[in-house]
Design a protein around this motif. Structure first.
Motif, mmCIF file in Angstrom:
data_model
loop_
_atom_site.group_PDB
_atom_site.id
_atom_site.type_symbol
_atom_site.label_atom_id
_atom_site.label_comp_id
_atom_site.label_asym_id
_atom_site.label_seq_id
_atom_site.Cartn_x
_atom_site.Cartn_y
_atom_site.Cartn_z
ATOM 1 N N GLY A 272 -6.022 1.637 -13.344
ATOM 2 C CA GLY A 272 -5.580 1.397 -11.984
ATOM 3 C C GLY A 272 -5.441 -0.081 -11.740
ATOM 4 O O GLY A 272 -5.942 -0.917 -12.506
ATOM 5 N N GLY A 273 -4.763 -0.408 -10.670
ATOM 6 C CA GLY A 273 -4.602 -1.820 -10.360
ATOM 7 C C GLY A 273 -4.056 -2.006 -8.971
ATOM 8 O O GLY A 273 -3.307 -1.160 -8.463
ATOM 9 N N ALA A 274 -4.446 -3.085 -8.342
ATOM 10 C CA ALA A 274 -3.948 -3.414 -7.005
ATOM 11 C C ALA A 274 -3.675 -4.907 -6.939
ATOM 12 O O ALA A 274 -4.504 -5.719 -7.350
ATOM 13 C CB ALA A 274 -4.974 -3.017 -5.942
ATOM 14 N N HIS A 275 -2.495 -5.247 -6.421
ATOM 15 C CA HIS A 275 -2.201 -6.641 -6.088
ATOM 16 C C HIS A 275 -2.726 -6.844 -4.668
ATOM 17 O O HIS A 275 -2.054 -6.548 -3.689
ATOM 18 C CB HIS A 275 -0.704 -6.904 -6.202
ATOM 19 C CG HIS A 275 -0.172 -6.723 -7.589
ATOM 20 N ND1 HIS A 275 -0.500 -7.587 -8.616
ATOM 21 C CD2 HIS A 275 0.630 -5.780 -8.127
ATOM 22 C CE1 HIS A 275 0.102 -7.186 -9.719
ATOM 23 N NE2 HIS A 275 0.779 -6.092 -9.454
ATOM 24 N N ALA A 276 -3.962 -7.328 -4.600
ATOM 25 C CA ALA A 276 -4.714 -7.291 -3.348
ATOM 26 C C ALA A 276 -4.134 -8.202 -2.278
ATOM 27 O O ALA A 276 -4.149 -7.865 -1.095
ATOM 28 C CB ALA A 276 -6.172 -7.655 -3.618
ATOM 29 N N ASN A 277 -3.654 -9.373 -2.682
ATOM 30 C CA ASN A 277 -3.059 -10.329 -1.749
ATOM 31 C C ASN A 277 -1.922 -11.048 -2.464
ATOM 32 O O ASN A 277 -1.948 -11.187 -3.692
ATOM 33 C CB ASN A 277 -4.102 -11.357 -1.285
ATOM 34 C CG ASN A 277 -5.094 -10.781 -0.282
ATOM 35 O OD1 ASN A 277 -4.744 -10.503 0.864
ATOM 36 N ND2 ASN A 277 -6.332 -10.576 -0.713
ATOM 37 N N PRO A 278 -0.923 -11.522 -1.727
ATOM 38 C CA PRO A 278 0.194 -12.218 -2.373
ATOM 39 C C PRO A 278 -0.236 -13.562 -2.938
ATOM 40 O O PRO A 278 -1.183 -14.185 -2.465
ATOM 41 C CB PRO A 278 1.209 -12.405 -1.243
ATOM 42 C CG PRO A 278 0.394 -12.363 0.010
ATOM 43 C CD PRO A 278 -0.739 -11.419 -0.264
ATOM 44 N N GLU A 330 -9.171 -14.150 -0.769
ATOM 45 C CA GLU A 330 -9.045 -14.939 -2.002
ATOM 46 C C GLU A 330 -8.760 -14.086 -3.235
ATOM 47 O O GLU A 330 -8.451 -14.620 -4.302
ATOM 48 C CB GLU A 330 -10.323 -15.739 -2.266
ATOM 49 C CG GLU A 330 -10.700 -16.717 -1.168
ATOM 50 C CD GLU A 330 -11.591 -16.082 -0.098
ATOM 51 O OE1 GLU A 330 -12.047 -16.810 0.793
ATOM 52 O OE2 GLU A 330 -11.822 -14.848 -0.166
ATOM 53 N N VAL A 331 -8.864 -12.770 -3.115
ATOM 54 C CA VAL A 331 -8.664 -11.879 -4.267
ATOM 55 C C VAL A 331 -7.187 -11.549 -4.406
ATOM 56 O O VAL A 331 -6.556 -11.046 -3.472
ATOM 57 C CB VAL A 331 -9.506 -10.596 -4.121
ATOM 58 C CG1 VAL A 331 -9.171 -9.606 -5.239
ATOM 59 C CG2 VAL A 331 -10.986 -10.930 -4.144
ATOM 60 N N LEU A 332 -6.624 -11.830 -5.574
ATOM 61 C CA LEU A 332 -5.208 -11.575 -5.839
ATOM 62 C C LEU A 332 -4.980 -10.274 -6.592
ATOM 63 O O LEU A 332 -3.994 -9.577 -6.364
ATOM 64 C CB LEU A 332 -4.613 -12.723 -6.665
ATOM 65 C CG LEU A 332 -4.671 -14.118 -6.046
ATOM 66 C CD1 LEU A 332 -4.171 -15.152 -7.059
ATOM 67 C CD2 LEU A 332 -3.855 -14.178 -4.771
ATOM 68 N N LEU A 333 -5.876 -9.955 -7.505
ATOM 69 C CA LEU A 333 -5.662 -8.836 -8.427
ATOM 70 C C LEU A 333 -6.970 -8.130 -8.704
ATOM 71 O O LEU A 333 -7.998 -8.778 -8.903
ATOM 72 C CB LEU A 333 -5.087 -9.364 -9.751
ATOM 73 C CG LEU A 333 -4.986 -8.363 -10.914
ATOM 74 C CD1 LEU A 333 -3.854 -7.381 -10.668
ATOM 75 C CD2 LEU A 333 -4.787 -9.091 -12.248
ATOM 76 N N ASP A 334 -6.917 -6.804 -8.713
ATOM 77 C CA ASP A 334 -8.050 -5.976 -9.116
ATOM 78 C C ASP A 334 -7.508 -4.970 -10.117
ATOM 79 O O ASP A 334 -6.808 -4.025 -9.743
ATOM 80 C CB ASP A 334 -8.638 -5.275 -7.885
ATOM 81 C CG ASP A 334 -9.836 -4.396 -8.209
ATOM 82 O OD1 ASP A 334 -10.348 -4.467 -9.338
ATOM 83 O OD2 ASP A 334 -10.258 -3.625 -7.315
ATOM 84 N N LEU A 335 -7.793 -5.190 -11.407
ATOM 85 C CA LEU A 335 -7.199 -4.405 -12.479
ATOM 86 C C LEU A 335 -8.296 -3.711 -13.281
ATOM 87 O O LEU A 335 -9.280 -4.341 -13.663
ATOM 88 C CB LEU A 335 -6.379 -5.318 -13.392
ATOM 89 C CG LEU A 335 -5.389 -4.651 -14.336
ATOM 90 C CD1 LEU A 335 -4.171 -4.157 -13.552
ATOM 91 C CD2 LEU A 335 -4.940 -5.621 -15.425
ATOM 92 N N ASP A 336 -8.115 -2.437 -13.553
ATOM 93 C CA ASP A 336 -9.078 -1.614 -14.281
ATOM 94 C C ASP A 336 -8.399 -1.164 -15.579
ATOM 95 O O ASP A 336 -7.401 -0.446 -15.540
ATOM 96 C CB ASP A 336 -9.447 -0.416 -13.383
ATOM 97 C CG ASP A 336 -10.465 0.526 -13.997
ATOM 98 O OD1 ASP A 336 -10.598 0.560 -15.233
ATOM 99 O OD2 ASP A 336 -11.113 1.269 -13.231
#
Length: 343
Positions: A272-278, A330-336
């Protein structure tokens, strides 16, 4: 009749639709060299034919994420040319190594649709496969993207949300044929840490940072033939800024993770993955990882680590979400993801 491609809008998609994407691309050593120039990428298996051969492979493959970017880039004109944002990933698997000289193309199936409540956009779910010149699937993944409507009066489709695995099981992972870490050279790889040295719950601060440059991100995105307007056209967003391609941040964070995870050689699964902020140029990206799970594999000397990779512009290692449950700004990416590492 216009001969130019305005891109698909939300109302142009239908569940079950299959899209064969143009333009096939033959990859070579040039892609490897430019990838390693754009990112501080230095995992040994993707840097050295001799090291890869000592691990049972015939040569060094193209970097796993470079292959992903090529496959992803093919889909942009058909899937996300009119995107508001790329929202997430699931069920990603690297099924075969990509070798210099291989030709890659992409095919996507629409597996879900849901119009947003504002009636101006909707979320499109696609399962994309990357195929080589032999018709073999080298990787596949699901992603979902928010796409603008071209005709605001177009009726909303019936909402279809696909059932997706939250996590790939270790037995879902495909280990490259011949991979053998029993004779692994830790000195040449750069760090002594093996599978048994990592504990579930451990957080690793990767220490280093890289400031994002406008020119480099556009070179990278053009390298993958990704044509999304938001990455190139400063007039496309109301703030006049070019949005950094999310894959650029993925590759940057993965490269930074070398410091602490130098032996996590190959990515084989994307849970999974989310681009949390631009992200925009001028920001300095740092990264940290959390060990989420561990598994052994049938391949000799090869273990797997499930890792959370987080890219940030300043949040300390381990910080991810606020009290409200939302990602910190401040979080840009959360990748699993799952990576292969010597036992």
């Amino acid at each position: 009749m216009s001969k130019t491609n305005p891109g698909r809008f939300f109302e142009d998609y239908a569940v079950g639709q299959v899209i064969d994407h143009a333009v096939p691309r033959t990859v070579g050593q040039g892609e490897r060299a430019l990838y390693h120039a754009l990112y501080p990428a230095r995992h040994a298996l993707y840097s050295s034919d001799a090291f890869a051969q000592s691990c049972g492979l015939p040569a060094s493959p193209l970097d796993d994420l470079a292959a992903f970017h090529v496959v992803f880039g093919k889909t942009v004109p058909d899937v996300s040319l009119n995107a508001v944002a790329n929202l997430g990933y699931a069920e990603g698997r690297w099924l075969k190594p990509v070798w210099p000289g291989d030709t890659l193309r992409s095919r996507s199936e629409v597996i879900g649709l849901k119009q947003n409540s504002n009636g101006k956009s909707g979320v499109v779910y696609v399962r994309t496969s990357g195929l080589n010149q032999h018709g073999e699937t080298v990787m596949d993944y699901v992603r979902w993207v928010m796409v603008r409507k071209g005709d605001l009066d177009a009726p909303a489709p019936e909402a279809v949300l696909p059932e997706l695995k939250p996590v790939l099981a270790a037995e879902d992972l495909v280990i490259p044929e011949g991979l053998d870490f029993t004779g692994y050279d830790f000195t040449l790889a750069g760090e002594p840490h093996r599978w048994g040295d990592y504990e579930v719950g451990e957080v690793i601060d990767h220490v280093d940072g890289v400031t994002i440059e406008e020119a480099e991100h556009m070179i990278a995105t053009r390298l993958w033939q990704n044509t999304a307007k938001v990455h190139f056209d400063a007039t496309f967003r109301p703030d006049g800024q070019r949005l950094i391609y999310g894959g650029h941040i993925i590759s940057m964070a993965r490269a930074l993770s070398f410091n602490g995870l130098a032996n996590a050689q190959m990515i084989v699964g994307l849970n999974g993955g989310a681009h949390a902020n631009p992200c925009f140029s001028g920001l300095t990206v740092k990264a940290w990882s959390e060990v989420l799970d561990k598994a052994e594999t049938p391949a000799p000397g090869v273990g797997a680590l499930r890792l959370r990779l987080v890219a940030t512009t300043g949040a300390p290692a381990g910080a991810l979400k606020g009290a409200d449950g939302k990602y910190l700004p401040e979080v840009l990416l959360d990748l699993d993801y799952w990576a292969l590492i010597p036992l």
